[in-house]
Design a protein around this motif. Sequence first.
Motif, PDB file in Angstrom:
ATOM      1  N   MET A 148      -8.860  -1.588   8.663  1.00 37.00           N
ATOM      2  CA  MET A 148      -8.611  -1.960   7.264  1.00 37.00           C
ATOM      3  C   MET A 148      -9.874  -2.643   6.750  1.00 37.00           C
ATOM      4  SD  MET A 148      -4.635  -2.951   6.611  1.00 37.00           S
ATOM      5  CE  MET A 148      -4.403  -4.295   7.717  1.00 37.00           C
ATOM      6  N   ASN A 149     -10.710  -1.845   6.106  1.00 37.11           N
ATOM      7  CA  ASN A 149     -12.023  -2.321   5.703  1.00 37.11           C
ATOM      8  C   ASN A 149     -12.390  -1.926   4.282  1.00 37.11           C
ATOM      9  OD1 ASN A 149     -14.093  -3.894   6.664  1.00 37.11           O
ATOM     10  ND2 ASN A 149     -15.279  -2.178   7.458  1.00 37.11           N
ATOM     11  N   LEU A 150     -11.485  -1.236   3.577  1.00 40.56           N
ATOM     12  CA  LEU A 150     -11.775  -0.746   2.230  1.00 40.56           C
ATOM     13  C   LEU A 150     -10.753  -1.296   1.235  1.00 40.56           C
ATOM     14  CD1 LEU A 150     -12.459   3.003   3.124  1.00 40.56           C
ATOM     15  CD2 LEU A 150     -14.158   1.192   2.769  1.00 40.56           C
ATOM     16  N   SER A 151     -11.213  -1.516   0.018  1.00 39.34           N
ATOM     17  CA  SER A 151     -10.335  -1.997  -1.053  1.00 39.34           C
ATOM     18  C   SER A 151      -9.767  -0.816  -1.833  1.00 39.34           C
ATOM     19  CB  SER A 151     -11.117  -2.902  -2.004  1.00 39.34           C
ATOM     20  OG  SER A 151     -12.033  -2.119  -2.760  1.00 39.34           O
ATOM     21  N   GLN A 173     -10.336  -0.363  -4.843  1.00 34.24           N
ATOM     22  CA  GLN A 173     -11.481   0.104  -5.628  1.00 34.24           C
ATOM     23  C   GLN A 173     -12.319   1.086  -4.810  1.00 34.24           C
ATOM     24  OE1 GLN A 173     -13.056  -3.852  -6.467  1.00 34.24           O
ATOM     25  NE2 GLN A 173     -12.708  -3.505  -8.654  1.00 34.24           N
ATOM     26  N   ASP A 174     -12.567   0.742  -3.541  1.00 35.63           N
ATOM     27  CA  ASP A 174     -13.389   1.590  -2.674  1.00 35.63           C
ATOM     28  C   ASP A 174     -12.798   2.981  -2.500  1.00 35.63           C
ATOM     29  OD1 ASP A 174     -15.180  -0.539  -2.205  1.00 35.63           O
ATOM     30  OD2 ASP A 174     -14.056  -1.206  -0.428  1.00 35.63           O
ATOM     31  N   GLU A 212     -10.044  -6.367  -4.798  1.00 36.40           N
ATOM     32  CA  GLU A 212     -11.078  -6.412  -3.768  1.00 36.40           C
ATOM     33  C   GLU A 212     -10.542  -6.536  -2.345  1.00 36.40           C
ATOM     34  OE1 GLU A 212     -13.555  -9.663  -5.028  1.00 36.40           O
ATOM     35  OE2 GLU A 212     -14.299  -8.559  -6.770  1.00 36.40           O
ATOM     36  N   MET A 213      -9.223  -6.709  -2.195  1.00 36.66           N
ATOM     37  CA  MET A 213      -8.641  -6.898  -0.869  1.00 36.66           C
ATOM     38  C   MET A 213      -8.822  -5.651  -0.014  1.00 36.66           C
ATOM     39  SD  MET A 213      -4.827  -8.156   0.122  1.00 36.66           S
ATOM     40  CE  MET A 213      -5.083  -9.586  -0.894  1.00 36.66           C
ATOM     41  N   ARG A 214      -9.353  -5.850   1.180  1.00 41.63           N
ATOM     42  CA  ARG A 214      -9.659  -4.727   2.067  1.00 41.63           C
ATOM     43  C   ARG A 214      -8.457  -4.411   2.951  1.00 41.63           C
ATOM     44  NH1 ARG A 214     -15.378  -6.027   4.641  1.00 41.63           N
ATOM     45  NH2 ARG A 214     -13.966  -7.286   5.874  1.00 41.63           N
ATOM     46  N   ILE A 215      -7.603  -3.515   2.446  1.00 41.46           N
ATOM     47  CA  ILE A 215      -6.386  -3.164   3.187  1.00 41.46           C
ATOM     48  C   ILE A 215      -6.201  -1.652   3.336  1.00 41.46           C
ATOM     49  CG2 ILE A 215      -5.179  -5.316   2.684  1.00 41.46           C
ATOM     50  CD1 ILE A 215      -3.654  -3.876   0.469  1.00 41.46           C
ATOM     51  N   ARG A 225       0.872  -1.170   0.000  1.00 39.88           N
ATOM     52  CA  ARG A 225       0.000   0.000   0.000  1.00 39.88           C
ATOM     53  C   ARG A 225       0.909   1.220   0.000  1.00 39.88           C
ATOM     54  NH1 ARG A 225      -3.799   0.574   5.060  1.00 39.88           N
ATOM     55  NH2 ARG A 225      -1.972   1.669   5.840  1.00 39.88           N
ATOM     56  N   ASP A 273     -10.892   2.555   6.857  1.00 41.72           N
ATOM     57  CA  ASP A 273     -12.186   3.223   6.784  1.00 41.72           C
ATOM     58  C   ASP A 273     -12.172   4.410   7.747  1.00 41.72           C
ATOM     59  OD1 ASP A 273     -12.559   2.181   9.360  1.00 41.72           O
ATOM     60  OD2 ASP A 273     -14.016   0.673   8.720  1.00 41.72           O
TER      61      ASP A 273
END
Length: 149
Positions: A62-65, A67-68, A51-54, A7, A57
């Motif tokens: 760590m709850n967002l991808s 993409q998000d 789609e990995m949530r790293i 990241r 939020d």
Amino acid sequence: MRAVIQRVKESRVDIDGTVVGRIGPGLLVLLGVGEADTEADAAYLARKIAEMRIFADAGGAMNLSVQDVQGEVLVVSQFTLWADCRKGRRPSFVRAARPEKARELYARFVEEMKGTGLTVATGRFQEMMKVHLVNDGPVTILIDSEKTF
């Protein structure tokens, strides 16, 4: 297919002093293609990474991808991810895909990533590159499609 995902706040790839790929916040993906890898591995890994949530939020979890958060992705080929260091002092790369196959599956992975709607930049396959990054976290994750199917 193996990937090291970092990241980042920003990342870029230089070849001979020229920037060939650059992203802002998002993911740097170092991608290694193995001799047994297929297009299914490329599709699986691209979807998994997208789609990995790293990403954090509003509460810091760590709850967002990527993409998000509308992040970007920089994909850099790295056959050395297939290094086998179990014997001797020099790594063996016999399980890494040959360049022709690796180039094809690397390109397929990049297309699969673009197909997720993300902005994707790349390095250049089989070139000596300088990869610059500003880690965010740091958050670094290793994924191996061979171990996840």
